[in-house]
Design a protein around this motif. Structure first.
Motif, PDB file in Angstrom:
ATOM      1  N   THR A  90       0.846  -1.179   0.000  1.00 29.08           N
ATOM      2  CA  THR A  90       0.000   0.000   0.000  1.00 29.08           C
ATOM      3  C   THR A  90       0.887   1.237   0.000  1.00 29.08           C
ATOM      4  OG1 THR A  90      -1.689  -1.193   1.233  1.00 29.08           O
ATOM      5  CG2 THR A  90      -1.891   1.191   1.167  1.00 29.08           C
ATOM      6  N   PHE A  91       0.669   2.120  -0.955  1.00 28.74           N
ATOM      7  CA  PHE A  91       1.468   3.326  -1.170  1.00 28.74           C
ATOM      8  C   PHE A  91       0.986   4.449  -0.262  1.00 28.74           C
ATOM      9  CE2 PHE A  91       1.700   7.432  -3.377  1.00 28.74           C
ATOM     10  CZ  PHE A  91       3.024   7.497  -3.762  1.00 28.74           C
ATOM     11  N   PRO A 100       3.295  16.205   6.675  1.00 31.65           N
ATOM     12  CA  PRO A 100       3.272  16.565   5.247  1.00 31.65           C
ATOM     13  C   PRO A 100       3.823  15.431   4.389  1.00 31.65           C
ATOM     14  CG  PRO A 100       5.071  17.696   6.364  1.00 31.65           C
ATOM     15  CD  PRO A 100       4.274  16.978   7.425  1.00 31.65           C
ATOM     16  N   ALA A 101       3.515  15.481   3.091  1.00 28.99           N
ATOM     17  CA  ALA A 101       3.997  14.468   2.151  1.00 28.99           C
ATOM     18  C   ALA A 101       5.518  14.520   2.067  1.00 28.99           C
ATOM     19  CB  ALA A 101       3.387  14.701   0.775  1.00 28.99           C
ATOM     20  N   PHE A 102       6.141  13.363   1.786  1.00 29.12           N
ATOM     21  CA  PHE A 102       7.596  13.304   1.631  1.00 29.12           C
ATOM     22  C   PHE A 102       8.057  14.232   0.514  1.00 29.12           C
ATOM     23  CE2 PHE A 102       6.889   9.074   3.581  1.00 29.12           C
ATOM     24  CZ  PHE A 102       7.800   9.151   4.625  1.00 29.12           C
ATOM     25  N   VAL A 103       7.388  14.155  -0.652  1.00 31.66           N
ATOM     26  CA  VAL A 103       7.723  15.002  -1.792  1.00 31.66           C
ATOM     27  C   VAL A 103       6.447  15.478  -2.470  1.00 31.66           C
ATOM     28  CG1 VAL A 103       9.982  13.983  -2.298  1.00 31.66           C
ATOM     29  CG2 VAL A 103       7.944  13.019  -3.349  1.00 31.66           C
ATOM     30  N   GLU A 104       6.534  16.650  -3.082  1.00 33.18           N
ATOM     31  CA  GLU A 104       5.431  17.217  -3.847  1.00 33.18           C
ATOM     32  C   GLU A 104       5.901  17.405  -5.286  1.00 33.18           C
ATOM     33  OE1 GLU A 104       2.407  17.707  -2.810  1.00 33.18           O
ATOM     34  OE2 GLU A 104       2.687  17.531  -0.644  1.00 33.18           O
ATOM     35  N   VAL A 105       4.974  17.621  -6.191  1.00 37.21           N
ATOM     36  CA  VAL A 105       5.322  17.926  -7.577  1.00 37.21           C
ATOM     37  C   VAL A 105       6.134  19.220  -7.568  1.00 37.21           C
ATOM     38  CG1 VAL A 105       4.406  18.584  -9.829  1.00 37.21           C
ATOM     39  CG2 VAL A 105       3.327  16.746  -8.535  1.00 37.21           C
ATOM     40  N   VAL A 136       8.017  15.501 -11.394  1.00 42.36           N
ATOM     41  CA  VAL A 136       7.132  16.082 -12.396  1.00 42.36           C
ATOM     42  C   VAL A 136       5.688  15.645 -12.152  1.00 42.36           C
ATOM     43  CG1 VAL A 136       6.588  16.122 -14.866  1.00 42.36           C
ATOM     44  CG2 VAL A 136       8.953  16.163 -14.117  1.00 42.36           C
ATOM     45  N   LYS A 137       5.529  14.382 -11.726  1.00 41.54           N
ATOM     46  CA  LYS A 137       4.175  13.853 -11.555  1.00 41.54           C
ATOM     47  C   LYS A 137       4.174  12.723 -10.544  1.00 41.54           C
ATOM     48  CE  LYS A 137       0.250  12.547 -14.441  1.00 41.54           C
ATOM     49  NZ  LYS A 137      -0.206  12.274 -15.811  1.00 41.54           N
ATOM     50  N   VAL A 138       3.144  12.681  -9.691  1.00 45.38           N
ATOM     51  CA  VAL A 138       2.912  11.558  -8.791  1.00 45.38           C
ATOM     52  C   VAL A 138       1.845  10.714  -9.469  1.00 45.38           C
ATOM     53  CG1 VAL A 138       2.192  10.841  -6.491  1.00 45.38           C
ATOM     54  CG2 VAL A 138       3.445  12.983  -6.782  1.00 45.38           C
ATOM     55  N   LEU A 139       2.161   9.441  -9.754  1.00 43.66           N
ATOM     56  CA  LEU A 139       1.294   8.596 -10.574  1.00 43.66           C
ATOM     57  C   LEU A 139       0.319   7.731  -9.775  1.00 43.66           C
ATOM     58  CD1 LEU A 139       4.094   7.492 -13.045  1.00 43.66           C
ATOM     59  CD2 LEU A 139       2.374   9.259 -13.412  1.00 43.66           C
ATOM     60  N   VAL A 140       0.422   7.765  -8.440  1.00 39.36           N
ATOM     61  CA  VAL A 140      -0.410   6.895  -7.603  1.00 39.36           C
ATOM     62  C   VAL A 140      -1.090   7.736  -6.522  1.00 39.36           C
ATOM     63  CG1 VAL A 140      -0.377   4.885  -6.063  1.00 39.36           C
ATOM     64  CG2 VAL A 140       1.193   4.990  -7.987  1.00 39.36           C
ATOM     65  N   GLU A 141      -2.345   7.427  -6.249  1.00 39.93           N
ATOM     66  CA  GLU A 141      -3.078   8.104  -5.190  1.00 39.93           C
ATOM     67  C   GLU A 141      -2.595   7.606  -3.829  1.00 39.93           C
ATOM     68  OE1 GLU A 141      -5.544  10.483  -5.419  1.00 39.93           O
ATOM     69  OE2 GLU A 141      -5.090  10.532  -7.559  1.00 39.93           O
ATOM     70  N   ASP A 142      -2.635   8.483  -2.831  1.00 33.64           N
ATOM     71  CA  ASP A 142      -2.248   8.115  -1.470  1.00 33.64           C
ATOM     72  C   ASP A 142      -3.162   6.994  -0.959  1.00 33.64           C
ATOM     73  OD1 ASP A 142      -0.632   8.421   0.806  1.00 33.64           O
ATOM     74  OD2 ASP A 142      -2.142   9.670   1.780  1.00 33.64           O
ATOM     75  N   ASP A 149       6.852  -3.216  -9.584  1.00 30.14           N
ATOM     76  CA  ASP A 149       7.269  -2.559 -10.833  1.00 30.14           C
ATOM     77  C   ASP A 149       6.227  -1.570 -11.364  1.00 30.14           C
ATOM     78  OD1 ASP A 149       9.634  -2.410 -12.266  1.00 30.14           O
ATOM     79  OD2 ASP A 149       8.865  -3.613 -13.913  1.00 30.14           O
ATOM     80  N   GLN A 150       5.250  -1.187 -10.546  1.00 26.38           N
ATOM     81  CA  GLN A 150       4.258  -0.195 -10.965  1.00 26.38           C
ATOM     82  C   GLN A 150       4.883   1.198 -10.890  1.00 26.38           C
ATOM     83  OE1 GLN A 150       0.493  -0.369  -8.913  1.00 26.38           O
ATOM     84  NE2 GLN A 150      -0.057   1.715  -9.488  1.00 26.38           N
ATOM     85  N   PRO A 151       4.720   2.039 -11.926  1.00 26.72           N
ATOM     86  CA  PRO A 151       5.277   3.389 -11.883  1.00 26.72           C
ATOM     87  C   PRO A 151       4.644   4.212 -10.749  1.00 26.72           C
ATOM     88  CG  PRO A 151       4.699   2.780 -14.129  1.00 26.72           C
ATOM     89  CD  PRO A 151       4.142   1.718 -13.231  1.00 26.72           C
ATOM     90  N   LEU A 152       5.507   4.913  -9.985  1.00 27.31           N
ATOM     91  CA  LEU A 152       5.042   5.737  -8.864  1.00 27.31           C
ATOM     92  C   LEU A 152       5.224   7.231  -9.135  1.00 27.31           C
ATOM     93  CD1 LEU A 152       6.664   3.717  -5.923  1.00 27.31           C
ATOM     94  CD2 LEU A 152       4.336   3.508  -6.823  1.00 27.31           C
TER      95      LEU A 152
END
Length: 158
Positions: A90-91, A100-105, A136-142, A149-152
Motif C-alpha cells: 500500500t502506497f 506533510p507528504a515526503f515530496v510534492e510535484v 514532475v508527476k505523482v502517478l499513484v493516489e495516497d 514494478d508499478q510506476p510511482l
C-alpha cells in the motif's frame, strides 16, 4: 506455507550455496538472497499476494483524429525517469496522516531521499530515490495498493 516451512527453506538455501532463490505459489511469493549484501549478511523477503482480483479499467477511447496529441505526450514523457515500486503493498505519500507528504510535484530530489512509504505485511518500507532531479508527476493516489514494478513518480533528470 507456514513459518516453519519457510525457515527450513531458508536454511536449505543457505547450505546449498545458492546466492538467490525465488519461489511463487498462488498465495505467497518468497525471495531468498544469501551471501554478503549491502544491508548485511543475509536478506529474506516474503510477500503475501492479494487474493482479491484488482478491478480492470478500460482505457479511455481514442478519437479517430490524427495521433499528434498522443505522440506529443509520449515524446514528452520519454525524457523523464520513471520511479517504480520495488514491492507489492500500500502506497503512502506521508510518514503519518498528520505529517506533510515526503515530496510534492516540483520538489528537487537526490539519491537517498525518501519519496514515499509502501506498507507490506504490516512493515513500512521507505522508498528512496536512486536518481536526482525534479518530481514532475505523482502517478499513484495516497493509500492505494501498488504492484511490483508499478510506476510511482515521473522525475525530470535535467
Amino acid at each position: 506455507m507456514d513459518i516453519k516451512e519457510i525457515q527450513s527453506l531458508i536454511k536449505f538455501v543457505a547450505k546449498s550455496g545458492a546466492s538467490e532463490v525465488k519461489l511463487e505459489t498462488d498465495d505467497i511469493k518468497i525471495t531468498i538472497r544469501t551471501g554478503p549484501t549491502s544491508s548485511g549478511p543475509e536478506t529474506t523477503y516474503v510477500q503475501q499476494i492479494p487474493m482479491q482480483a484488482q478491478p480492470v479499467t478500460a482505457p479511455a477511447p481514442v478519437a479517430a483524429t490524427p495521433d499528434a496529441p498522443a505522440a506529443e505526450a509520449t515524446d514528452e514523457e520519454s525524457k523523464y525517469i520513471t520511479i517504480k515500486s520495488p514491492i507489492i503493498g500500500t502506497f503512502y505519500r506521508k510518514p503519518s496522516p498528520d505529517k506533510p507528504a515526503f515530496v510534492e510535484v516540483g520538489a528537487s530530489i537526490a539519491p537517498g531521499d525518501v519519496l514515499c512509504v509502501i506498507e507490506a505485511m504490516k512493515l513500512f518500507n521507505d522508498i528512496e530515490s536512486e536518481v536526482s532531479g525534479k518530481i514532475v508527476k505523482v502517478l499513484v493516489e495516497d493509500s492505494s495498493p501498488v504492484e511490483f514494478d508499478q510506476p510511482l513518480f515521473l522525475v525530470d533528470p535535467s
